[in-house]
Design an enzyme around this catalytic site. Sequence first.
Site, PDB file in Angstrom:
ATOM      1  N   TRP A 157      18.645 -31.186  19.869  1.00 51.38           N
ATOM      2  CA  TRP A 157      20.022 -30.945  19.444  1.00 51.38           C
ATOM      3  C   TRP A 157      20.776 -30.040  20.426  1.00 51.38           C
ATOM      4  O   TRP A 157      21.935 -29.739  20.223  1.00 51.38           O
ATOM      5  CB  TRP A 157      20.064 -30.341  18.045  1.00 51.38           C
ATOM      6  CG  TRP A 157      19.045 -29.266  17.842  1.00 51.38           C
ATOM      7  CD1 TRP A 157      19.197 -27.946  18.075  1.00 51.38           C
ATOM      8  CD2 TRP A 157      17.696 -29.445  17.385  1.00 51.38           C
ATOM      9  NE1 TRP A 157      18.042 -27.267  17.808  1.00 51.38           N
ATOM     10  CE2 TRP A 157      17.094 -28.158  17.372  1.00 51.38           C
ATOM     11  CE3 TRP A 157      16.922 -30.553  16.994  1.00 51.38           C
ATOM     12  CZ2 TRP A 157      15.774 -27.964  16.976  1.00 51.38           C
ATOM     13  CZ3 TRP A 157      15.613 -30.348  16.597  1.00 51.38           C
ATOM     14  CH2 TRP A 157      15.057 -29.068  16.599  1.00 51.38           C
TER      15      TRP A 157
ATOM     16  N   GLU B  66      21.039 -27.976  11.981  1.00 49.10           N
ATOM     17  CA  GLU B  66      21.047 -26.670  11.320  1.00 49.10           C
ATOM     18  C   GLU B  66      20.603 -26.763   9.860  1.00 49.10           C
ATOM     19  O   GLU B  66      19.878 -25.900   9.372  1.00 49.10           O
ATOM     20  CB  GLU B  66      22.433 -26.029  11.403  1.00 49.10           C
ATOM     21  CG  GLU B  66      22.840 -25.588  12.807  1.00 49.10           C
ATOM     22  CD  GLU B  66      21.881 -24.564  13.399  1.00 49.10           C
ATOM     23  OE1 GLU B  66      21.147 -23.915  12.640  1.00 49.10           O
ATOM     24  OE2 GLU B  66      21.867 -24.431  14.633  1.00 49.10           O
TER      25      GLU B  66
ATOM     26  N   GLN C 167      15.045 -22.655   6.703  1.00 52.08           N
ATOM     27  CA  GLN C 167      13.736 -22.338   6.137  1.00 52.08           C
ATOM     28  C   GLN C 167      12.677 -23.347   6.561  1.00 52.08           C
ATOM     29  O   GLN C 167      11.741 -23.659   5.819  1.00 52.08           O
ATOM     30  CB  GLN C 167      13.826 -22.289   4.601  1.00 52.08           C
ATOM     31  CG  GLN C 167      14.713 -21.186   4.097  1.00 52.08           C
ATOM     32  CD  GLN C 167      14.137 -19.821   4.399  1.00 52.08           C
ATOM     33  OE1 GLN C 167      13.155 -19.406   3.815  1.00 52.08           O
ATOM     34  NE2 GLN C 167      14.738 -19.125   5.359  1.00 52.08           N
ATOM     35  N   THR C 168      12.849 -23.916   7.753  1.00 46.73           N
ATOM     36  CA  THR C 168      11.949 -24.966   8.207  1.00 46.73           C
ATOM     37  C   THR C 168      11.650 -24.768   9.686  1.00 46.73           C
ATOM     38  O   THR C 168      12.558 -24.533  10.479  1.00 46.73           O
ATOM     39  CB  THR C 168      12.599 -26.342   7.990  1.00 46.73           C
ATOM     40  OG1 THR C 168      12.956 -26.482   6.620  1.00 46.73           O
ATOM     41  CG2 THR C 168      11.654 -27.462   8.392  1.00 46.73           C
TER      42      THR C 168
ATOM     43  N   GLY D 136      11.105 -30.898   1.776  1.00 49.31           N
ATOM     44  CA  GLY D 136      11.340 -29.817   0.830  1.00 49.31           C
ATOM     45  C   GLY D 136      12.790 -29.382   0.724  1.00 49.31           C
ATOM     46  O   GLY D 136      13.645 -29.846   1.482  1.00 49.31           O
TER      47      GLY D 136
ATOM     48  N   TYR E 286      25.326 -18.299   7.733  1.00 47.07           N
ATOM     49  CA  TYR E 286      24.518 -18.571   8.919  1.00 47.07           C
ATOM     50  C   TYR E 286      24.940 -19.893   9.562  1.00 47.07           C
ATOM     51  O   TYR E 286      25.236 -19.951  10.769  1.00 47.07           O
ATOM     52  CB  TYR E 286      23.012 -18.628   8.604  1.00 47.07           C
ATOM     53  CG  TYR E 286      22.299 -19.324   9.715  1.00 47.07           C
ATOM     54  CD1 TYR E 286      22.086 -18.676  10.929  1.00 47.07           C
ATOM     55  CD2 TYR E 286      21.971 -20.682   9.625  1.00 47.07           C
ATOM     56  CE1 TYR E 286      21.540 -19.335  12.012  1.00 47.07           C
ATOM     57  CE2 TYR E 286      21.430 -21.351  10.702  1.00 47.07           C
ATOM     58  CZ  TYR E 286      21.215 -20.677  11.881  1.00 47.07           C
ATOM     59  OH  TYR E 286      20.708 -21.333  12.965  1.00 47.07           O
TER      60      TYR E 286
ATOM     61  N   ASP F  49      20.032 -15.429  11.244  1.00 46.40           N
ATOM     62  CA  ASP F  49      18.889 -16.035  10.556  1.00 46.40           C
ATOM     63  C   ASP F  49      17.740 -15.032  10.525  1.00 46.40           C
ATOM     64  O   ASP F  49      17.906 -13.862  10.881  1.00 46.40           O
ATOM     65  CB  ASP F  49      18.479 -17.334  11.256  1.00 46.40           C
ATOM     66  CG  ASP F  49      17.765 -17.050  12.568  1.00 46.40           C
ATOM     67  OD1 ASP F  49      18.026 -15.992  13.163  1.00 46.40           O
ATOM     68  OD2 ASP F  49      16.943 -17.879  12.986  1.00 46.40           O
TER      69      ASP F  49
ATOM     70  N   CYS G  12       9.696 -12.004  20.095  1.00 51.88           N
ATOM     71  CA  CYS G  12       9.755 -10.933  19.092  1.00 51.88           C
ATOM     72  C   CYS G  12       9.331 -11.504  17.739  1.00 51.88           C
ATOM     73  O   CYS G  12      10.100 -11.525  16.787  1.00 51.88           O
ATOM     74  CB  CYS G  12      11.170 -10.352  19.047  1.00 51.88           C
ATOM     75  SG  CYS G  12      11.303  -8.778  18.165  1.00 51.88           S
TER      76      CYS G  12
END
Length: 353
Positions: free
Chosen positions: A21, A34, A39-40, A78, A117, A135, A189
């Site tokens: 993307w 997005e 959460q993936t 999900g 977000y 995020d 990080c």
Amino acid sequence: MNIFAKHLIDWYKYEGRELPWRETRDPYTIWVSEIILQQTRISQGTAYFHRFIEQYPDVSKLASADEHDVLKLWQGLGYYSRARNMLTAAKQVMEQFGGKFPGTYKELLQLKGVGEYTAGAIASIAYNLPHAAVDGNVLRVLSRLYAIDTPINSTKGKKLFSQLATEMVPKEAPGTFNQAIMDFGATLCTPGKPDCPGCPLSDMCEAYINNSVENYPVKEKKTKVLDRYMHYLFIRHEDRLWLEKRNDQDIWKNMYQLPLIESYEVLLPEQVLHSKEWQAIFDNAQVEVRSVSNEIIHLLSHRKIHAFFYEIQLIKGEVHHPAKPVYLKDIFNFAVPKLIENYLTEKIQITQS
DNA sequence: AAGTCGGGGTT
DNA sequence: AACCCAGACTT
């Protein structure tokens, strides 16, 4: 440009990931990526992204799609409200925005399923507008950089980190910066074992200077997991199997499943066979219970589902249940939760071998 | 502010 | 078993 942004963008230039993307500035394509990546993990979402863009190459194609087809495409990923909301949002784009994807942060926020977000990500990446995209990665990076103890999931924390991130976004390159800091959080990080020795910001990182990197970020709460007991009925008659659609405000809304008897405590097979629900479904019908599966534990983020599958042969009579008989050869056309998919895949293999 | 909503990988 | 992942919506 501030020193943090400069270092992050410099790092990104050499260490940033090449992702599908990132080859476009098309807001629709970026929006799809997005939403899928909420959460993936990228490793899980990438294949879905390619299939989604192939099946719905533009917003008008998606807007005219059937919800069940979108859910089928989403199966296994999900958080299915994302798929249902995308269909709603696509229709919003056609009707409220004349078929042209909204071009400002404020308008993007109006789309169903687009929060702060995602609106910031699309605005910065597709339109180069100076908005932050905060995020989980950004929260972690900023909390360490400034050694902030305010919980990242508190109201106060969200406001604070949003403010910090917004100040850090360079007007010259908002999209590049947002992707840089996210890549930085995802690959260097990281939550555990961050690569501080190889970090270009370690000299300026409060947490690293205090030798307390592992203490950040701070979170409050923990989700408590509730148990649910699902007794699924695999009812066969000749070449057909009963399936029903879930319509309630509950998990897996608008997806299909086997007829279900649910309880909130453990039930033995004897108790299921003599339950009111069972009696109501089979009434005077003649059935054979061929087998009862072992307990299958299916973990969700906030539920522990104890599933049992009853293999039932309908000999004669009727099934009194909203579920409808569908041909076995068609069952994989239905959108089902992973739990059901796993069972059906195994069961049909056995049946056919 | 707390609860709901999936599935999978990592530690 | 706990944590987290390019979070958003509902109550």
